[in-house]
Design a protein around this motif. Sequence first.
Motif, PDB file in Angstrom:
ATOM      1  N   LEU A  94      -5.076   0.990  -8.619  1.00  0.00           N
ATOM      2  CA  LEU A  94      -4.304  -0.506  -8.478  1.00  0.00           C
ATOM      3  C   LEU A  94      -3.363  -0.711  -9.870  1.00  0.00           C
ATOM      4  CD1 LEU A  94      -5.105  -3.075  -7.731  1.00  0.00           C
ATOM      5  CD2 LEU A  94      -6.405  -3.484  -9.720  1.00  0.00           C
ATOM      6  N   VAL A 101      -9.569  -7.611  -2.380  1.00  0.00           N
ATOM      7  CA  VAL A 101      -9.772  -6.702  -3.522  1.00  0.00           C
ATOM      8  C   VAL A 101     -10.582  -7.049  -4.324  1.00  0.00           C
ATOM      9  CG1 VAL A 101      -9.196  -5.779  -5.776  1.00  0.00           C
ATOM     10  CG2 VAL A 101      -7.631  -6.561  -4.381  1.00  0.00           C
ATOM     11  N   TYR A 111      -9.939  -1.784  -1.376  1.00  0.00           N
ATOM     12  CA  TYR A 111      -8.985  -2.926  -0.939  1.00  0.00           C
ATOM     13  C   TYR A 111      -9.509  -2.355   0.780  1.00  0.00           C
ATOM     14  CZ  TYR A 111      -8.210  -0.880  -5.398  1.00  0.00           C
ATOM     15  OH  TYR A 111      -8.392  -0.824  -7.107  1.00  0.00           O
ATOM     16  N   ASP A 129       0.580  -0.878  -0.442  1.00  0.00           N
ATOM     17  CA  ASP A 129       0.041   0.303  -0.146  1.00  0.00           C
ATOM     18  C   ASP A 129       1.169   1.242  -0.230  1.00  0.00           C
ATOM     19  OD1 ASP A 129       0.853   0.382   2.444  1.00  0.00           O
ATOM     20  OD2 ASP A 129      -1.034  -0.221   3.587  1.00  0.00           O
ATOM     21  N   VAL A 133      -3.353   0.220  -4.607  1.00  0.00           N
ATOM     22  CA  VAL A 133      -2.278  -1.093  -4.055  1.00  0.00           C
ATOM     23  C   VAL A 133      -1.437  -1.259  -5.012  1.00  0.00           C
ATOM     24  CG1 VAL A 133      -4.217  -2.036  -1.945  1.00  0.00           C
ATOM     25  CG2 VAL A 133      -4.444  -2.753  -4.535  1.00  0.00           C
TER      26      VAL A 133
END
Length: 442
Positions: free
Chosen positions: A434, A398, A389, A257, A334
Motif C-alpha cells: 500500500l 481498502v 483491496y 493498481d 494499490v
Amino acid sequence: MNPSVSAPPTPAGLEAIHSSCRKLYADQPNPLQVTALLKYWLQGPDPLDYISMYANPGDVSQGIPAHWHYISFGLSDLHGDGRVHDISGPDGPSGFGFELTFRLKREESDTSPPTWPAELMQGLARYVFQTFNILCPGDHASWHVPLDNGESRLQHMLMTDDPQMPPVVSQCGRTQFVQIVGICLEELRAAQQWNGPGILDLLKKHTVSGGPWLVTDMRRGESIFELDPSFQQAVDDGLQQDGSDLTGVSGFCSWEDVDGVIGMENPTVDPQFTLLTQVTPSGLPAIPEASLRRGSRFSQDIHDSTSNGTDLSTPDTNYEATTELIRTRTLDYVHLKFTIEAGALLPLVFKGRLRHGRHFTFKSPADDLAITFVCDGIAGSFADQSHPYAAHGPWLQVFISEDFMSVITEDMSDLNNPEELKLPREYSWKGQKLRITIIPEE
C-alpha cells in the motif's frame, strides 16, 4: 389600472414562507431585501430569488444580542409550476426541502443590515443546485476565507435548526429552515473529528460564541476552546466514546493498481476551490460535484444512519444502477492519492471511524471514483482480510486490519497538523503493498 381586476394570488410556496415571516416580524411587513436581478429560471447566476433581512431585538436576559436575521427564498419550491423545481405535492419536500437563514450580531454603528451574508447564502445555494446535495442541521462547511471577506477568524460554518422558524407546509411541500453559524478553524476540526451537533451545543454555552440562538459575531476572536479549555476534554471524551459520525466526504482523490491509473493521476483542482461534501449514510456516494464560489473550499458532513456506519449493503440506487453488472476484482497492490484537504481527514478515518467498526468513503468530485476504507464487521463490504483491496468498477475498498490500524495511525500522525506538512508527502508500507501520497491543492 382597472379596479375590477384583482392581483394574482401569491404562489403557495412563497406565501407559506411570507406567512411565517409575518408572524415572527409583524412590525416589519416590508423588510429590506437583496434580490436576484435576473431570476434563475431566466438563466440568471443566483438561485435565490431574494433574501429578506430583518432586525431582531434578541433577548439580553437570555444572552441573545440584537442581530440581523436573514432568510432565503428559492431553495424551496416557491411557485409550484415547475419553473425551477419538480412539482412534489404537499406530502414531499418543497424543492430541496429547506431554506437558509443566518443571524448576524448587530453592531451599535449599524443603521442597516450588511449585504455580504446574502452573497454567502447565494454561494451555498449554488452548491446545492449544482450538486443536488441538501444542507442539514449538524452539517459543516469549510470556506477557508473570512465569511465577510474581511479579517475575521470565522472562516467556516455549521448548520443548525433556526430557533424561531419552524418548518412550514404548503401544497408545494414541506420546508425547514436551516441556520448558518459562523465558526473558526479549531471548531470546524472538532466538528469533523467528533460531530456537528456536539459542537453546536458547546457554542450555545457562551454568549460570545453564539448563545442560545447561535448568533454569529464576526468580531469574535477566541475559539470555544480558548473561552473554556474544558471544552477540548469534552470533545476528546466524546470522540473516544462515540467515535466520529462523519460517514464520508467528497474530495479530490485517485487510486491505481499495477495495471495503471483508475482515477485521476494528477487531479486538476481549481486553485480557488476544493469540495468536500456528504455521502449517503450507507457509505456509497453518488454526488455530481461542481465548483461553488471564489476563494472557498467546501465541506459538508452527514450523520450515520441507523446502521451506525457498519453496513455497506445498501448503496445509493443511482450508483447501484450503473455498477450492478460490473465484476468485482481483487488487487495486489494499490496506490492512493489525496489532496491535502481530503488527506488531512485520514487520521479521523482510522481513529474515529475504523476503530469503532465504521466505514468511511472518499468520493471524487470529478467522476464516479470512490475509495472506501473498511474493517472487520462491515456488512456488505467486498474487501476483507484475505483480499484487502477490491474494486467494483471505479469504487475501491481498502480493508485495514486491526493490527495494521495501529501502524498506519502512527505513521500518518503528522497529518494531524496538515499546515506543517511538506508536500507532496508519501507513505509506503511494502508488507501491506500500500502506498498513499498527499499532494497540494494546486
